[in-house]
Design a protein around this motif. Sequence first.
Motif, mmCIF file in Angstrom:
data_model
loop_
_atom_site.group_PDB
_atom_site.id
_atom_site.type_symbol
_atom_site.label_atom_id
_atom_site.label_comp_id
_atom_site.label_asym_id
_atom_site.label_seq_id
_atom_site.Cartn_x
_atom_site.Cartn_y
_atom_site.Cartn_z
ATOM 1 N N PRO A 148 0.944 -1.129 -0.007
ATOM 2 C CA PRO A 148 0.135 0.026 -0.045
ATOM 3 C C PRO A 148 1.011 1.106 0.007
ATOM 4 N N ARG A 149 0.585 2.092 -0.719
ATOM 5 C CA ARG A 149 1.130 3.470 -0.646
ATOM 6 C C ARG A 149 0.870 4.451 0.243
ATOM 7 N N THR A 150 -0.451 4.362 1.102
ATOM 8 C CA THR A 150 -0.944 5.185 2.140
ATOM 9 C C THR A 150 -1.413 4.359 3.250
ATOM 10 N N GLU A 153 -4.724 3.235 2.047
ATOM 11 C CA GLU A 153 -4.972 2.234 1.348
ATOM 12 C C GLU A 153 -4.685 1.126 1.932
ATOM 13 N N GLU A 261 8.522 -3.485 4.825
ATOM 14 C CA GLU A 261 8.609 -2.189 4.210
ATOM 15 C C GLU A 261 8.134 -1.297 5.308
ATOM 16 N N PRO A 264 3.503 2.975 5.641
ATOM 17 C CA PRO A 264 3.195 4.198 4.726
ATOM 18 C C PRO A 264 2.624 5.218 5.542
ATOM 19 N N LYS A 270 6.278 12.195 4.990
ATOM 20 C CA LYS A 270 6.761 10.946 5.063
ATOM 21 C C LYS A 270 6.703 10.464 6.255
#
Length: 382
Positions: A148-150, A153, A261, A264, A270
């Motif tokens: 997921p980017r956010t 999401e 990762e 997000p 960031k």
Amino acid sequence: MRNPLALLPLALLLAGCAAAEPEKAPATLTVWADDSRAPTLQTIAAGFERDRHVKVKIVQKAMGSLRDDFVSQAPSGQGPDVIVGPHDWLGKLVQNGVVAPVDLSAKAAQFPKVALDAMTYDGQTYGLPYAIESVALVRNTKLAPVAPRTFDELVKLGRKAKYPVGLPVDPKAGSPFHLYPLMTSFGSAVFGPDKRLELDDQGGLRFAAYLRGLAARKVVSTSMSGDVATSAFVKGETPFLVTGPWDQPVLAKSGVPFAVEPVPPAGEAKARPFTGVQGFYVSSKSANPILANDFLINYLGTAPAQKALAEAGGRPAAMTSVRAGDGWARAALDGVPTPNIPEMDAVWADWGLSQLAIINGQGDPAAVTRQAAAKIRAKIGQ
């Protein structure tokens, strides 16, 4: 002419005195470490003993009492020459005058900025880093094939499972550590560059409102402790888990296919987690400061030693040349050092309780945040 035989008794006496003079005992360095690092340190110390003809005594101490025992014993000269511990001890150690600056100029280029910053206090470097760690996002690659980017999401993807995400919240202390990446993504921070508290700045208030929304949507809950969150991920009840490398052994044994990762962002900035740095400090009261610094720089500051210590603790290595480029490391490098100032000790409790109140729907999120910040400022004199 003097008879040379007349000098013989004196010569024999002097020779006897010389022979009777005891040999000087080798210098001794004492190192305090917890049980997870003591065995590795003993192996590294063996090389130092051989090369420098010095005895190194590794004393195993409980991590929970190591810092305070050091602060109380060092001034009387009864403490160790070297200790190992997290960087956020530094403010209290400097405040009590028990650690000495360390010259890392010959090694600085071998470490990332976040590790060096963590070991710096008021412009002085006081420790040699060896490992870094932070929370990251663990993703079940079968349940969630795409990262997921956010955070929104992530929540949307996680709705397909029993729990959207395993985000630990201590039911008594809140979760400042695990939630910090989301808070920083709104542009806030616990302390600013001038050491002023910023929990209730505009970004902090926006995060407080977002946290209430997460609770209302049952994304976060006080019933989701660390153990529950990890168990849910291992059982396939959630595709996402926010945790750190301390959970790597359990995750590796689970058989769940996963990727690690950075967390997000929930806001426009960031997401930057707290980065913890483990390292070594030299006592300002050491009887052998030259030897202690030699041991740090030339033995603990080598690639083999850094690799062995990081592996023993299950954390990414601080030294760039030996650090694996995995998700745990990437997340930690994206982070900011947990504040090492003494005032931080007064922050955690009220900060965590305010998060609990927000999650449990007790009071307006902005008002709760401002009240907690006011209590903390009263404690730290701001």
